[in-house]
Design a protein around this motif. Structure first.
Motif, mmCIF file in Angstrom:
data_model
loop_
_atom_site.group_PDB
_atom_site.id
_atom_site.type_symbol
_atom_site.label_atom_id
_atom_site.label_comp_id
_atom_site.label_asym_id
_atom_site.label_seq_id
_atom_site.Cartn_x
_atom_site.Cartn_y
_atom_site.Cartn_z
ATOM 1 N N TYR A 80 -16.510 7.490 -14.725
ATOM 2 C CA TYR A 80 -17.264 8.619 -14.185
ATOM 3 C C TYR A 80 -18.250 9.105 -15.253
ATOM 4 O O TYR A 80 -17.836 9.502 -16.347
ATOM 5 N N ALA A 81 -19.532 9.110 -14.917
ATOM 6 C CA ALA A 81 -20.510 9.714 -15.827
ATOM 7 C C ALA A 81 -20.357 11.233 -15.774
ATOM 8 O O ALA A 81 -19.832 11.795 -14.808
ATOM 9 N N ASN A 109 -23.215 17.081 -7.607
ATOM 10 C CA ASN A 109 -22.861 16.327 -8.809
ATOM 11 C C ASN A 109 -21.469 16.692 -9.342
ATOM 12 O O ASN A 109 -21.146 16.408 -10.493
ATOM 13 N N LYS A 163 -24.225 5.601 -6.765
ATOM 14 C CA LYS A 163 -25.166 6.704 -6.957
ATOM 15 C C LYS A 163 -24.716 7.999 -6.295
ATOM 16 O O LYS A 163 -25.070 9.083 -6.749
ATOM 17 N N LYS A 169 -22.672 0.059 -9.773
ATOM 18 C CA LYS A 169 -23.063 1.450 -9.928
ATOM 19 C C LYS A 169 -23.028 2.162 -8.579
ATOM 20 O O LYS A 169 -23.525 1.630 -7.576
ATOM 21 N N TRP A 179 -18.966 2.201 -11.807
ATOM 22 C CA TRP A 179 -19.564 3.316 -12.547
ATOM 23 C C TRP A 179 -20.104 4.332 -11.544
ATOM 24 O O TRP A 179 -21.115 4.103 -10.900
ATOM 25 N N ARG A 180 -19.406 5.429 -11.422
ATOM 26 C CA ARG A 180 -19.897 6.510 -10.568
ATOM 27 C C ARG A 180 -20.844 7.389 -11.381
ATOM 28 O O ARG A 180 -20.477 7.914 -12.431
ATOM 29 N N GLN A 181 -22.037 7.591 -10.853
ATOM 30 C CA GLN A 181 -23.038 8.406 -11.531
ATOM 31 C C GLN A 181 -23.271 9.689 -10.723
ATOM 32 O O GLN A 181 -23.359 9.657 -9.505
ATOM 33 N N ASP A 193 -25.912 12.299 -10.733
ATOM 34 C CA ASP A 193 -27.214 12.768 -11.210
ATOM 35 C C ASP A 193 -27.856 13.809 -10.305
ATOM 36 O O ASP A 193 -28.913 14.352 -10.631
#
Length: 536
Positions: A237-238, A362, A334, A332, A352-354, A356
């Motif tokens: 998780y970003a 978010n 989004k 990825k 990879w969960r982003q 943004d």
């Protein structure tokens, strides 16, 4: 937004908290002191109950227990406590020695601390005196400072804590001769009084610093071999909008990510760096650079979930891609609208969960909303409070010999907001508190005050009726010479760590849970609703 994320400055209950109700389970006046019986005497381990009101006296004075033997009853009067701090443990338990002819027991005249009968006497005494703890193991007693004294250390756990964690105490015992030439305890010291039985610490050298640390804590960051890294499956998780939010929000989101990783049978990549919300910082601003291990038990998390630290993970990822032509398979994501169920069969090494987008899109916890809520179960059992903080809780409780009552006084901004809490300020005034306490707590009991009231002397009028203890009475437990300070400094790369507002709230709340009688602000002191008007 989920209701759990509403503004709330309370301490998060983690999985080792076993107290589900704040109301006491018995009448506050029906809390008899444990009675320890031997063949020839009776020892009351708490304060002797009185039928007449206790006279007003200095809070530094506390009645000694009444000791009964077959021959007489001895009242030892008032024993003034040392004037070093108002937060002192109650007067140690005292028992008079029975008049047994010593001519028949000459071998016991000088106590042999390694004699199994010594440890047996200690075990019997402790089992009848310390009702709130379970003693798991004892060390062999060693000599005290006098021929009739022995020091002994033991490891224990608190009955009100679900965790397996152990704590240590070491006390000094004075022995007399009982019937049939047996040892019996006639006096025991306070918390950590048996200094000859404590662990031998290597004191820090100014040039070669080796701070004192709890050897049972293992919160080192796990490392991955290069081959193991490629074989693994990861959910990363970003950083999203949850960063710098309150601790309730943080855990609600963190456990969503961890729950998804468990559902996908993947290792969760977690960031140990946290941001403390302004609610709990001394600067009243969001403070970055905090460590997850300051607040929560990383060792327990590692044992109950598959996690890897973010910096270590990114380093291994970069190293692999640099040394191999074929990059690590990566997917990825989004938007949080891509559900965990859609990712169940994905074979990528890294998902990879982003996050943004703008708030609240978010927020991590959005992943677990809607249909996903049926599949993702937040693993609350993986979260325990930091043992370093719990060591402070244990120390404070132990100094009061686990025999105390507590009151939780919430004031601060709520007391100033007359629109939502019109009666809170007056209902938590010193006189109002004293009036309520006199109805619920016996006089001259140890009384711990858990509060967000910043003025230390606010509760001074209680001292003429109770032995009052406040968190600030125990500052030495986190100051520059403390075990907590040394350990957190080492954890923080040599930089001192502030004992911040959230840590204070955790310690206050956990000591409160261990009290025999608890008096709550919104259940006992005021009729105002906890979350404001019309929310009861």
């Amino acid at each position: 937004m989920s209701p759990v994320l509403a503004t709330n400055d309370s301490v998060v209950k983690t999985s080792e908290d076993s107290v589900s109700s704040l109301a006491p389970a018995m009448s506050p006046f029906v809390a008899p002191n444990p009675v320890a019986k031997t063949n020839d005497s009776v020892v009351k381990s708490g304060e002797e109950s009185k039928s007449s009101p206790a006279p007003a006296m200095s809070p530094a004075l506390a009645p000694n227990p009444v000791t009964k033997t077959n021959d007489s009853v001895v009242r030892t009067g008032l024993a003034p406590a040392p004037a070093t701090s108002p937060a002192l443990a109650p007067t140690p338990v005292v028992e008079t020695e029975a008049k047994t002819p010593k001519s028949n027991c000459e071998e016991l005249k000088h106590v042999n601390c390694s004699d199994p009968r010594v440890l047996l006497a200690i075990k019997k005494f402790n089992s009848k005196t310390f009702k709130s703890i379970v003693i798991l193991e004892y060390q062999t007693p060693v000599n005290g400072s006098k021929p009739d004294e022995c020091d002994v250390a033991w490891r224990f756990r608190n009955k009100k804590e679900r965790s397996w964690r152990k704590y240590r105490d070491f006390r000094r015992f004075e022995f007399g001769i009982g019937v049939n030439c047996t040892y019996r305890v006639i006096h025991t010291g306070r918390w950590h009084s048996g200094i000859n039985a404590r662990r031998r610490w290597i004191r820090p050298n100014p040039k070669f610093t080796r701070p004192i640390r709890d050897e049972e804590i293992n919160d080192t960051i796990p490392t991955l071999l290069e081959t193991n890294f490629r074989k693994g499956k990861y959910l990363y998780y970003a950083r999203g909008g949850d960063y710098c939010k309150g601790m309730n929000h943080y855990l609600w989101s963190f456990l969503c990510g961890l729950g998804e990783a468990m559902y996908l049978n993947r290792t969760f990549v977690m960031d140990l760096n946290m941001c403390l919300s302004a609610t709990h910082s001394s600067s009243h601003k969001d403070e970055e650079g905090k460590d997850f291990r300051f607040y929560f038990d990383f060792e327990h998390l590692k044992e109950t979930a598959s996690v890897v630290e973010g910096t270590e993970f990114l380093r291994d990822w970069k190293k692999w891609d640099k040394g191999h032509k074929r990059k690590v398979p990566l997917k990825k994501i989004k938007s949080y609208k891509t559900t965990p169920m859609q990712l169940k069969k994905d074979k990528s090494t890294i998902i990879w969960r982003q996050f943004d987008g703008p708030e609240p899109d978010n927020y991590w916890y959005r992943v677990c909303e809607g249909q996903a809520a049926k599949y993702i179960h937040r693993p609350w059992h993986t979260i325990w409070k930091s043992k370093r903080l719990m060591n402070i809780v244990t120390e404070i409780s132990g100094r009061m010999d686990w025999d105390f009552d507590a009151i939780h006084v919430i004031r601060g901004e709520k007391a100033q907001n007359k629109q939502l809490w019109p009666n809170l300020d007056s209902d938590t005034s010193p006189n109002a508190i004293l009036t309520k306490l006199q109805q619920m707590v016996q006089p001259w009991r140890n009384l711990y005050v858990a509060t967000n009231e910043p003025f230390y002397n606010y509760f001074d009028n209680l001292r003429s009726h109770y032995k009052v203890h406040l968190l600030n009475d125990y500052k030495e437990l986190w100051n520059g010479a403390s075990e907590w300070y040394n350990e957190t400094t080492l954890l923080n790369g040599g930089k001192p760590v502030e004992f911040d507002g959230y840590m204070r709230a955790v310690v206050d709340t956990e000591v409160l849970y261990r009290a025999k009688t608890r008096v709550e602000t919104f259940y006992n002191l005021t009729k105002d609703c906890k979350d404001g008007i019309n929310t009861c």
